[in-house]
Design an enzyme around this catalytic site. Sequence first.
Site, PDB file in Angstrom:
ATOM      1  N   GLU A 240      -9.860  12.410  -6.850  1.00 33.03           N
ATOM      2  CA  GLU A 240      -8.960  13.389  -8.138  1.00 33.03           C
ATOM      3  C   GLU A 240      -7.616  12.542  -8.880  1.00 33.03           C
ATOM      4  O   GLU A 240      -7.130  13.832  -9.151  1.00 33.03           O
ATOM      5  CB  GLU A 240      -9.817  15.120  -7.804  1.00 33.03           C
ATOM      6  CG  GLU A 240     -10.762  15.410  -8.374  1.00 33.03           C
ATOM      7  CD  GLU A 240     -11.018  15.495  -9.551  1.00 33.03           C
ATOM      8  OE1 GLU A 240     -10.525  15.428 -11.055  1.00 33.03           O
ATOM      9  OE2 GLU A 240     -12.268  15.784  -9.844  1.00 33.03           O
TER      10      GLU A 240
ATOM     11  N   LYS B  19      -3.402   9.138 -18.914  1.00 38.53           N
ATOM     12  CA  LYS B  19      -4.779   9.771 -18.400  1.00 38.53           C
ATOM     13  C   LYS B  19      -5.273  11.239 -18.896  1.00 38.53           C
ATOM     14  O   LYS B  19      -4.466  12.289 -18.648  1.00 38.53           O
ATOM     15  CB  LYS B  19      -4.816   9.197 -17.319  1.00 38.53           C
ATOM     16  CG  LYS B  19      -6.104  10.216 -16.319  1.00 38.53           C
ATOM     17  CD  LYS B  19      -6.242   9.915 -14.730  1.00 38.53           C
ATOM     18  CE  LYS B  19      -7.051  10.782 -14.478  1.00 38.53           C
ATOM     19  NZ  LYS B  19      -6.092  11.274 -12.825  1.00 38.53           N
TER      20      LYS B  19
ATOM     21  N   THR C 268      -5.353  12.806  -6.354  1.00 38.63           N
ATOM     22  CA  THR C 268      -4.343  13.677  -5.276  1.00 38.63           C
ATOM     23  C   THR C 268      -3.076  13.408  -4.959  1.00 38.63           C
ATOM     24  O   THR C 268      -2.879  14.441  -4.512  1.00 38.63           O
ATOM     25  CB  THR C 268      -5.624  15.164  -4.972  1.00 38.63           C
ATOM     26  OG1 THR C 268      -5.653  14.026  -4.389  1.00 38.63           O
ATOM     27  CG2 THR C 268      -6.200  16.314  -6.202  1.00 38.63           C
ATOM     28  N   GLY C 269      -2.963  11.889  -4.386  1.00 43.44           N
ATOM     29  CA  GLY C 269      -1.796  11.418  -3.801  1.00 43.44           C
ATOM     30  C   GLY C 269      -0.906  11.691  -4.068  1.00 43.44           C
ATOM     31  O   GLY C 269       0.168  12.295  -2.826  1.00 43.44           O
ATOM     32  N   ILE C 270      -0.516  11.707  -5.552  1.00 41.46           N
ATOM     33  CA  ILE C 270       1.178  11.716  -6.091  1.00 41.46           C
ATOM     34  C   ILE C 270       1.074  13.468  -6.398  1.00 41.46           C
ATOM     35  O   ILE C 270       2.055  13.638  -6.317  1.00 41.46           O
ATOM     36  CB  ILE C 270       1.003  11.009  -7.006  1.00 41.46           C
ATOM     37  CG1 ILE C 270       1.347   9.502  -6.826  1.00 41.46           C
ATOM     38  CG2 ILE C 270       2.656  11.141  -8.538  1.00 41.46           C
ATOM     39  CD1 ILE C 270       0.674   8.263  -7.591  1.00 41.46           C
TER      40      ILE C 270
ATOM     41  N   VAL D  24      12.910   0.279  11.110  1.00 33.28           N
ATOM     42  CA  VAL D  24      13.290   1.691  12.189  1.00 33.28           C
ATOM     43  C   VAL D  24      12.075   0.855  13.139  1.00 33.28           C
ATOM     44  O   VAL D  24      11.415   1.261  13.204  1.00 33.28           O
ATOM     45  CB  VAL D  24      12.913   2.638  11.697  1.00 33.28           C
ATOM     46  CG1 VAL D  24      12.790   4.172  13.074  1.00 33.28           C
ATOM     47  CG2 VAL D  24      13.774   3.256  10.281  1.00 33.28           C
TER      48      VAL D  24
HETATM   49  P1  FAD Z   1       3.386   4.251   1.080  1.00 31.82           P
HETATM   50  O1  FAD Z   1       2.884   3.152   0.288  1.00 31.82           O
HETATM   51  O2  FAD Z   1       2.230   3.766   2.615  1.00 31.82           O
HETATM   52  O3  FAD Z   1       4.705   3.609   2.230  1.00 31.82           O
HETATM   53  C1  FAD Z   1       5.171   3.586   3.532  1.00 31.82           C
HETATM   54  C2  FAD Z   1       6.864   2.870   3.522  1.00 31.82           C
HETATM   55  O4  FAD Z   1       7.502   3.200   4.703  1.00 31.82           O
HETATM   56  C3  FAD Z   1       6.644   1.571   2.934  1.00 31.82           C
HETATM   57  O5  FAD Z   1       8.237   1.143   2.349  1.00 31.82           O
HETATM   58  C4  FAD Z   1       7.104   1.322   4.788  1.00 31.82           C
HETATM   59  O6  FAD Z   1       8.063  -0.250   3.633  1.00 31.82           O
HETATM   60  C5  FAD Z   1       8.029   2.186   4.588  1.00 31.82           C
HETATM   61  N1  FAD Z   1       7.652   2.119   6.506  1.00 31.82           N
HETATM   62  C6  FAD Z   1       7.181   1.710   7.212  1.00 31.82           C
HETATM   63  N2  FAD Z   1       7.297   1.924   8.436  1.00 31.82           N
HETATM   64  C7  FAD Z   1       8.291   1.520   8.492  1.00 31.82           C
HETATM   65  C8  FAD Z   1       9.691   1.017   9.561  1.00 31.82           C
HETATM   66  N3  FAD Z   1       9.366   1.153  10.797  1.00 31.82           N
HETATM   67  N4  FAD Z   1      10.343   1.178   9.542  1.00 31.82           N
HETATM   68  C9  FAD Z   1      11.408   1.195   7.858  1.00 31.82           C
HETATM   69  N5  FAD Z   1      10.110   1.647   6.866  1.00 31.82           N
HETATM   70  C10 FAD Z   1       8.914   2.000   7.355  1.00 31.82           C
HETATM   71  N6  FAD Z   1      -3.161   8.204  -5.465  1.00 31.82           N
HETATM   72  C11 FAD Z   1      -2.645   9.308  -6.753  1.00 31.82           C
HETATM   73  O7  FAD Z   1      -1.722   9.782  -6.879  1.00 31.82           O
HETATM   74  N7  FAD Z   1      -3.788   8.868  -7.499  1.00 31.82           N
HETATM   75  C12 FAD Z   1      -4.807   7.384  -7.415  1.00 31.82           C
HETATM   76  O8  FAD Z   1      -5.185   6.929  -8.397  1.00 31.82           O
HETATM   77  C13 FAD Z   1      -4.193   6.925  -5.102  1.00 31.82           C
HETATM   78  N8  FAD Z   1      -5.315   5.716  -5.089  1.00 31.82           N
HETATM   79  C14 FAD Z   1      -5.492   5.633  -3.884  1.00 31.82           C
HETATM   80  C15 FAD Z   1      -6.066   4.666  -2.895  1.00 31.82           C
HETATM   81  C16 FAD Z   1      -6.081   4.446  -1.905  1.00 31.82           C
HETATM   82  C17 FAD Z   1      -7.468   3.248  -1.729  1.00 31.82           C
HETATM   83  C18 FAD Z   1      -5.214   4.872  -1.134  1.00 31.82           C
HETATM   84  C19 FAD Z   1      -5.259   4.288   0.306  1.00 31.82           C
HETATM   85  C20 FAD Z   1      -4.378   5.566  -1.620  1.00 31.82           C
HETATM   86  C21 FAD Z   1      -4.845   6.364  -3.067  1.00 31.82           C
HETATM   87  N9  FAD Z   1      -3.541   6.519  -3.565  1.00 31.82           N
HETATM   88  C22 FAD Z   1      -4.075   7.716  -4.974  1.00 31.82           C
HETATM   89  C23 FAD Z   1      -2.673   7.926  -2.047  1.00 31.82           C
HETATM   90  C24 FAD Z   1      -1.223   6.670  -2.970  1.00 31.82           C
HETATM   91  O9  FAD Z   1      -1.594   5.339  -2.651  1.00 31.82           O
HETATM   92  C25 FAD Z   1      -0.327   7.302  -1.694  1.00 31.82           C
HETATM   93  O10 FAD Z   1       0.380   9.069  -1.858  1.00 31.82           O
HETATM   94  C26 FAD Z   1       1.451   6.869  -2.280  1.00 31.82           C
HETATM   95  O11 FAD Z   1       0.698   5.733  -2.625  1.00 31.82           O
HETATM   96  C27 FAD Z   1       2.593   7.662  -1.596  1.00 31.82           C
HETATM   97  O12 FAD Z   1       2.083   6.139  -0.421  1.00 31.82           O
HETATM   98  P2  FAD Z   1       3.110   6.536   0.840  1.00 31.82           P
HETATM   99  O13 FAD Z   1       5.005   5.798   0.256  1.00 31.82           O
HETATM  100  O14 FAD Z   1       3.792   8.028   1.279  1.00 31.82           O
HETATM  101  O15 FAD Z   1       3.463   5.037   1.767  1.00 31.82           O
END
Ligand code: FAD
Length: 516
Positions: free
Chosen positions: A359, A75, A361-363, A199
């Site tokens: 932009e 990208k 920025t999540g990652i 959990v």
């Molecule tokens: P999640 O992917 O939600 O993972 C949560 C984890 O917690 C899962 O494994 C689940 O099983 C676990 N969990 C939850 N509760 C429990 C429990 N009680 N016991 C055990 N395990 C549990 N970021 C970018 O950098 N670029 C992008 O283009 C981008 N696009 C996006 C588009 C959208 C619409 C959204 C909403 C987000 C986007 N992001 C983007 C952000 C990015 O998706 C996240 O920052 C990234 O996926 C990290 O997610 P996470 O791991 O925090 O949460």
Amino acid sequence: MLDRVVIVGGGTAGWMTASYLKAAFEDRVDITLVESGNISTVGVGEATFSDIRHFFEFLGLKEKDWMPACNATYKLAVRFEDWREPGHYFYHPFEQMRSVNGFPLTDWWLKQGPTSRFDKDCFVMASVIDAGLSPRHLDGALIDQPFDEGADEMQGLTMSEHQGKTQFPYAYQFEAALLAKYLTQYATDRGVKRIVDDVQDVRLDDRGWISGLRTAEHGELTGDLFIDCTGFRGLLLNKALEEPFISYQDTLPNDSAVALQVPMDMAKRGVLPCTTATAQDAGWIWTIPLMGRVGTGYVYAKDYLSPEEAERTLRAFVGPAAADVEANHIRMRIGRSRNSWSRNCVAVGLASGFVEPLESTGIFFIHHAIEQLVKYFPAQDWNPVRRDLYNRAVAHVMDGVREFLVLHYVAAKRTDTQYWRDTKTRKIPDSLAERLELWKAQLPDSETVFPYYHGLPPYSYMSVLLGMGGIEVAHSPALDLSDGAAAEREFAQIREKTERLVATLPKAYDYFARMR
Ligand code: FAD
């Protein structure tokens, strides 16, 4: 020693954190990651920001190994379509802005009384992207100086240390699920213990610190530091420790998204090496080209649009290729936890905070957070100073990105629907309002960007201001007394460089096809 880490959550945040901590501390920390087999990950998050190259380098991962495994592509920019008016587009590239006699090239461009596009005149990348090219030659060589200036010297520095000094010329786009799988292997190979379980309860001791996690099938998990990667749930930090969440929705109203993963024959379609954000009546649609499929989604505000209408619009935008694809509707929690580190719990990823992905920025937030965590890791004691420094750094970056995103809406010329008209009258953060007044007289520079926020370089702000077209900006009057010949030479060099690169770089698709 405080060396037992328990991570809850196996999405991008959980596995990036586990991998990075292992790479940083090796066997000197004991890491357990518990992820639910019942609760899915958010299922999006495919485009990144240019700092991400440091993450893979830190882990010692080579592009030729991990990229094909994750259907990854390069990208070079975000391409904004229709934010000014239908049919208009511009790029916000990952490319250093050159300056002449101390003034950024965009300033000289303004002085010329521009008739062409600022991104094509001032950056090389815009033409490279338009032509669908790879930033590397087929033998893997990077395009030469100055576009990758200093990149190698910057390895090993934390992001905050290299901020403002250089921007790498590209980032990555990848399948989030495949990356999590790849990092699972990486981390477990290096000793991270993986538990698939739910959990069910977070136990607190008399002081209100986490003493353990009760799981459905693995009894109680104990540790020193607990990392909350449970996504928007914020199970440990927000729910159990009751750390407040500060919403950004008063200034960034988009709170919903609908996403599709559309299979696509990239050999026929080609790969445009950028993420596209196309403005819509009540938000915008992202398009992320990967090898084998396109990730796309409509980010919107539910006050202006229903989920059904959003899905209909997205399907019409994509066309027949999406007919059999199931839609993923997502409610987004926009804002940040007041403190991402509270007591013995640190939240990383969506549990810590999130702004709409305009932009990508999540990652970037995840990478930034784990770099800071390594820097301030408690190790021997819970010194509150380190915790506070961590919280300040995380809050600073998220608040800064919030402002940068608000700028996109304020600066967009579009006013054809109520949604877009409201972007011109909605409250904006005070510090942005102040700086906007400065930037109308003088383009953003390190004086007016960095004291507030050490995340994005001034040229990012310039790109948005010049590209969106809704705010009048002027060149510095001092340029009228300055010799413009050197600027002319710089513009000419960019034109030459662009022509040479467009003639010699391979198509992005060909580059990745060869990698596989
Ligand atoms: P999640 O992917 O939600 O993972 C949560 C984890 O917690 C899962 O494994 C689940 O099983 C676990 N969990 C939850 N509760 C429990 C429990 N009680 N016991 C055990 N395990 C549990 N970021 C970018 O950098 N670029 C992008 O283009 C981008 N696009 C996006 C588009 C959208 C619409 C959204 C909403 C987000 C986007 N992001 C983007 C952000 C990015 O998706 C996240 O920052 C990234 O996926 C990290 O997610 P996470 O791991 O925090 O949460």
